[in-house]
Design a protein around this motif. Structure first.
Motif, mmCIF file in Angstrom:
data_model
loop_
_atom_site.group_PDB
_atom_site.id
_atom_site.type_symbol
_atom_site.label_atom_id
_atom_site.label_comp_id
_atom_site.label_asym_id
_atom_site.label_seq_id
_atom_site.Cartn_x
_atom_site.Cartn_y
_atom_site.Cartn_z
ATOM 1 N N THR A 169 0.833 -1.201 0.000
ATOM 2 C CA THR A 169 0.000 0.000 0.000
ATOM 3 C C THR A 169 0.871 1.256 0.000
ATOM 4 O O THR A 169 2.058 1.225 0.353
ATOM 5 N N LYS A 170 0.247 2.343 -0.353
ATOM 6 C CA LYS A 170 0.933 3.645 -0.312
ATOM 7 C C LYS A 170 1.412 3.944 1.105
ATOM 8 O O LYS A 170 2.524 4.475 1.293
ATOM 9 N N GLN A 171 0.605 3.605 2.083
ATOM 10 C CA GLN A 171 0.966 3.869 3.474
ATOM 11 C C GLN A 171 2.218 3.099 3.869
ATOM 12 O O GLN A 171 3.096 3.634 4.546
ATOM 13 N N GLN A 172 2.315 1.851 3.434
ATOM 14 C CA GLN A 172 3.520 1.056 3.736
ATOM 15 C C GLN A 172 4.760 1.700 3.126
ATOM 16 O O GLN A 172 5.831 1.763 3.765
ATOM 17 N N LEU A 173 4.638 2.163 1.902
ATOM 18 C CA LEU A 173 5.789 2.776 1.225
ATOM 19 C C LEU A 173 6.184 4.078 1.904
ATOM 20 O O LEU A 173 7.378 4.354 2.103
ATOM 21 N N ARG A 174 5.207 4.872 2.287
ATOM 22 C CA ARG A 174 5.500 6.150 2.944
ATOM 23 C C ARG A 174 6.162 5.910 4.312
ATOM 24 O O ARG A 174 7.126 6.612 4.669
ATOM 25 N N GLU A 175 5.654 4.938 5.058
ATOM 26 C CA GLU A 175 6.254 4.629 6.359
ATOM 27 C C GLU A 175 7.693 4.151 6.200
ATOM 28 O O GLU A 175 8.565 4.510 6.998
ATOM 29 N N TYR A 176 7.952 3.360 5.170
ATOM 30 C CA TYR A 176 9.318 2.894 4.900
ATOM 31 C C TYR A 176 10.217 4.087 4.580
ATOM 32 O O TYR A 176 11.364 4.185 5.085
ATOM 33 N N ALA A 177 9.716 5.013 3.749
ATOM 34 C CA ALA A 177 10.521 6.176 3.363
ATOM 35 C C ALA A 177 10.875 7.027 4.584
ATOM 36 O O ALA A 177 12.014 7.491 4.725
ATOM 37 N N ILE A 178 9.909 7.211 5.466
ATOM 38 C CA ILE A 178 10.142 8.036 6.664
ATOM 39 C C ILE A 178 11.137 7.357 7.604
ATOM 40 O O ILE A 178 12.086 7.977 8.097
ATOM 41 N N SER A 179 10.933 6.062 7.850
ATOM 42 C CA SER A 179 11.802 5.352 8.801
ATOM 43 C C SER A 179 13.225 5.206 8.279
ATOM 44 O O SER A 179 14.173 5.091 9.068
ATOM 45 N N ASN A 180 13.393 5.234 6.965
ATOM 46 C CA ASN A 180 14.735 5.099 6.381
ATOM 47 C C ASN A 180 15.299 6.438 5.906
ATOM 48 O O ASN A 180 16.324 6.464 5.218
ATOM 49 N N HIS A 181 14.623 7.518 6.304
ATOM 50 C CA HIS A 181 15.099 8.881 6.027
ATOM 51 C C HIS A 181 15.349 9.126 4.534
ATOM 52 O O HIS A 181 16.344 9.757 4.150
ATOM 53 N N LEU A 182 14.447 8.617 3.721
ATOM 54 C CA LEU A 182 14.577 8.861 2.283
ATOM 55 C C LEU A 182 14.061 10.260 1.941
ATOM 56 O O LEU A 182 13.115 10.757 2.546
ATOM 57 N N LYS A 183 14.680 10.863 0.959
ATOM 58 C CA LYS A 183 14.200 12.140 0.468
ATOM 59 C C LYS A 183 13.374 11.895 -0.793
ATOM 60 O O LYS A 183 13.733 11.064 -1.631
ATOM 61 N N TRP A 184 12.274 12.625 -0.925
ATOM 62 C CA TRP A 184 11.469 12.530 -2.137
ATOM 63 C C TRP A 184 10.783 13.854 -2.393
ATOM 64 O O TRP A 184 10.804 14.747 -1.540
ATOM 65 N N TYR A 185 10.173 13.961 -3.566
ATOM 66 C CA TYR A 185 9.480 15.194 -3.937
ATOM 67 C C TYR A 185 7.999 14.899 -4.145
ATOM 68 O O TYR A 185 7.631 13.889 -4.756
ATOM 69 N N GLU A 186 7.163 15.801 -3.664
ATOM 70 C CA GLU A 186 5.714 15.679 -3.868
ATOM 71 C C GLU A 186 5.332 16.430 -5.137
ATOM 72 O O GLU A 186 5.769 17.564 -5.357
ATOM 73 N N ASP A 187 4.520 15.781 -5.944
ATOM 74 C CA ASP A 187 4.003 16.424 -7.151
ATOM 75 C C ASP A 187 2.678 17.105 -6.806
ATOM 76 O O ASP A 187 1.679 16.435 -6.512
#
Length: 462
Positions: A169-187
Motif C-alpha cells: 500500500t501507499k501507506q507502507q511505502l511512505r512509512e518505509y521512506a520516513i523510517s529510512n530517512h529517504l528524500k522525495w518530492y511531492e508532485d
C-alpha cells in the motif's frame, strides 16, 4: 518482518527478473519510486539486479529542474547508472498533456532498455494505484479483462514491464521512506481534482474505505480472481476457435451460433482482439452481434479498425486487412474492348475477345457469341445497379440478383466486371453468366461472330 525482507521474498516468489540481470527502473523522485529504488538497492547480492535509473524531466513544474539535479546527485553518490530525458517545453501539446507525457515516458523507457540491453522495465505502481485503476475502469465500463487494471508482469515491446509493489500500500511505502530517512518530492498536481484519478484517490476511495476499511485488500483479491477468470476465458475461446475455424482462419458461422449469446460474444471478442482489434465500444459490439445473428442479413462487412474489415458471407465470418482488398485501379476499368487484347480480372484471371477460338489455345475457357453490328464495339466496365442480363425467354435478370443467387461475397461484388454492348446491354457478367440475344434467320450473313475467353493465371503457373 520488515519491508526489505517482505519485498525480497515477494520478488523470489514472483520471479520478476534473474539475479545480476540489467533492469531499467523508472524513477520520478516521488515517494513510490524512491522507495522502489531503495528496496532494489538493499537486496542481497544473490538476488540484486544491475540497476539503470531512467528519469524524465517533463518540465511541467517549477521544481522539475531541482528534481533532476537531486536524482543526478543521488545516483552519483550510490554509483548507479542514470539516463535522463528532458521533454522540451516547445514539444508540449496544448491539450491532452497527461496522455502525451505518459507516451513520452514509455517511449523513452523503451529506448533506454534497447540502449542498455535490458529486457525488464520496473515501475513503482502499488496497491492504491491498482484500486484506483480498477474503480475507474468499473465506472467507465468495458470488457472484463480491462477491469483487471494492472498486471504484475506484462509484455513491453521486446521485454517485459514488472510492478513488484502491487502487493504494497501507499501507506507502507511512505512509512518505509520516513523510517529510512529517504528524500522525495511531492508532485502538487496529484492534488488537482480536475484530474479524474485524483478524484478517485482523494474523494471516492476514502468514502469507500469508510464503508470497508479493507477495501484495498478486497480489490486486490478481486484482481487475482479476475486474472484467473480471464485466463480461463482465453483458454475456452482458444479451444473453441480452433474447432470452428478452417485452414484459412474463417469462422464457421453455423457452429458459432450454436453457442449461447454470452459465449458467442466471448469467442467473437477474443477472435477480434487476437486479430488486433482491441478496445471496441460496447455499443458497436452489440450491434455487430445483432447483425451476425440476423438471418435476413446473409452478408455484410464492417470496418473494425482502420486496417481491419470483418465480413459475414452466408456461412462464415472472416477478417481482411485493407491491404488485402482488390486494388482500386481495377474498379475504374471502363474501356472499349480491343480484339486480341487481354484484360486483368483481379490478380488471378484475364479475359480477351477475339475473332477465332484459335487465339486462345487449349488451356483457355471460351464462349462463342454472335452480335449484331449495332451492338459493337463492346465495352468492359464495372457493373452498375441498373445492369440487366437479357434472358432466352425474353425477360431480363438484374446483375445484382445474379451475384446474390451465386452467393458472391460482398467483398467481391464491387469488383464485378461486365462486358456491355454499344446499347449498354450486358453480354456477359464476367465469370458468372452470359446474356442471350435472339438471332434472326440471316444472322450468319449480318452478325459478327466473336469468341470471348477467360484464362486462369494460377493454372498457367502450375
Amino acid at each position: 518482518m520488515n519491508l526489505n525482507n517482505i519485498f525480497k521474498r515477494h520478488l523470489q516468489q514472483g520471479r520478476f527478473f534473474d539475479k545480476g540481470k540489467r533492469v531499467v527502473v523508472a524513477v520520478s523522485t516521488g515517494v513510490d519510486s524512491m522507495v522502489l529504488l531503495s528496496l532494489l538497492q538493499r537486496l542481497p547480492e544473490t538476488v540484486r539486479p544491475q540497476i539503470v535509473v531512467a528519469h524524465v524531466n517533463h518540465q511541467l513544474r517549477k521544481q522539475s529542474k531541482e528534481e533532476e539535479q537531486f536524482i543526478r546527485h543521488y545516483c552519483s553518490t550510490h554509483h548507479l547508472r542514470l539516463v535522463v530525458y528532458q521533454w522540451a517545453i516547445a514539444e508540449h501539446p496544448t491539450t491532452g498533456i497527461e496522455e502525451a507525457a505518459r507516451k513520452i515516458r514509455y517511449h523513452f523507457f523503451n529506448r533506454v532498455m534497447k540502449q542498455e540491453q535490458a529486457s525488464v522495465l520496473i515501475t513503482a505502481h502499488h496497491k492504491n494505484d491498482l484500486a484506483e485503476t480498477m474503480l475507474m475502469k468499473l465506472t467507465r465500463g468495458g470488457q472484463l479483462h480491462q477491469l483487471i487494471g494492472m498486471k504484475e508482469q506484462r509484455d513491453f515491446v521486446d521485454g517485459k514491464l514488472v510492478r513488484p509493489l502491487l502487493d504494497f500500500t501507499k501507506q507502507q511505502l511512505r512509512e518505509y521512506a520516513i523510517s529510512n530517512h529517504l528524500k522525495w518530492y511531492e508532485d502538487e498536481t496529484n492534488y488537482e481534482l480536475t484530474v479524474s484519478r485524483n478524484r478517485f484517490r482523494h474523494r471516492i476511495i476514502p468514502l469507500l474505505e469508510a464503508e470497508n476499511p479493507n477495501l484495498l485488500d478486497s480489490l486486490s483479491s478481486y484482481h487475482e480472481q479476475l486474472e484467473l477468470a480471464v485466463e480461463l476465458e482465453d483458454q475456452f475461446a482458444k479451444e473453441q476457435l480452433q474447432r470452428i475455424k478452417d485452414k484459412q482462419g474463417h469462422v464457421n458461422l453455423k457452429q458459432l451460433l450454436q453457442f449461447s449469446l454470452a459465449k458467442e460474444r466471448l469467442i467473437l471478442l477474443k477472435w477480434l482482439e487476437w486479430s488486433g482489434a482491441t478496445n471496441l465500444k460496447q455499443g458497436f459490439i452489440e450491434q455487430l452481434l445483432a447483425d451476425i445473428n440476423n438471418r435476413h442479413l446473409p452478408q455484410f462487412n464492417r470496418q473494425i479498425t482502420p486496417k481491419l474489415i470483418l465480413f459475414k458471407n452466408y456461412s462464415e465470418l472472416f477478417l481482411k486487412n485493407v491491404n488485402q482488398l482488390p486494388q482500386k485501379a481495377q474498379t475504374s476499368l471502363n474501356s472499349v474492348v480491343k480484339l486480341g487484347r487481354w484484360y486483368p480480372i483481379g490478380n488471378d484471371y484475364q479475359i480477351a475477345v477475339a475473332l477465332t477460338k484459335q487465339f486462345f489455345g487449349k488451356t483457355v475457357d471460351y464462349q462463342e457469341m454472335w452480335l449484331a453490328p449495332e451492338q459493337l464495339p463492346l465495352r468492359i466496365r464495372r457493373w452498375q445497379s441498373q445492369d440487366r442480363l437479357p434472358l432466352k425467354n425474353g425477360g431480363h435478370q438484374k446483375i445484382s440478383r445474379v451475384l446474390i443467387d451465386q452467393k458472391v461475397p460482398l467483398s467481391e461484388r464491387d469488383q464485378q466486371l461486365v462486358i456491355a454492348d454499344a446499347k449498354n446491354n450486358i453480354v456477359w457478367a464476367v465469370g458468372r453468366k452470359w446474356g442471350w440475344f435472339t438471332r434472326p434467320d440471316d444472322y450468319l450473313d449480318q452478325w459478327q461472330r466473336l469468341v470471348i475467353g477467360i484464362r486462369d493465371l494460377k493454372r498457367r503457373k502450375e
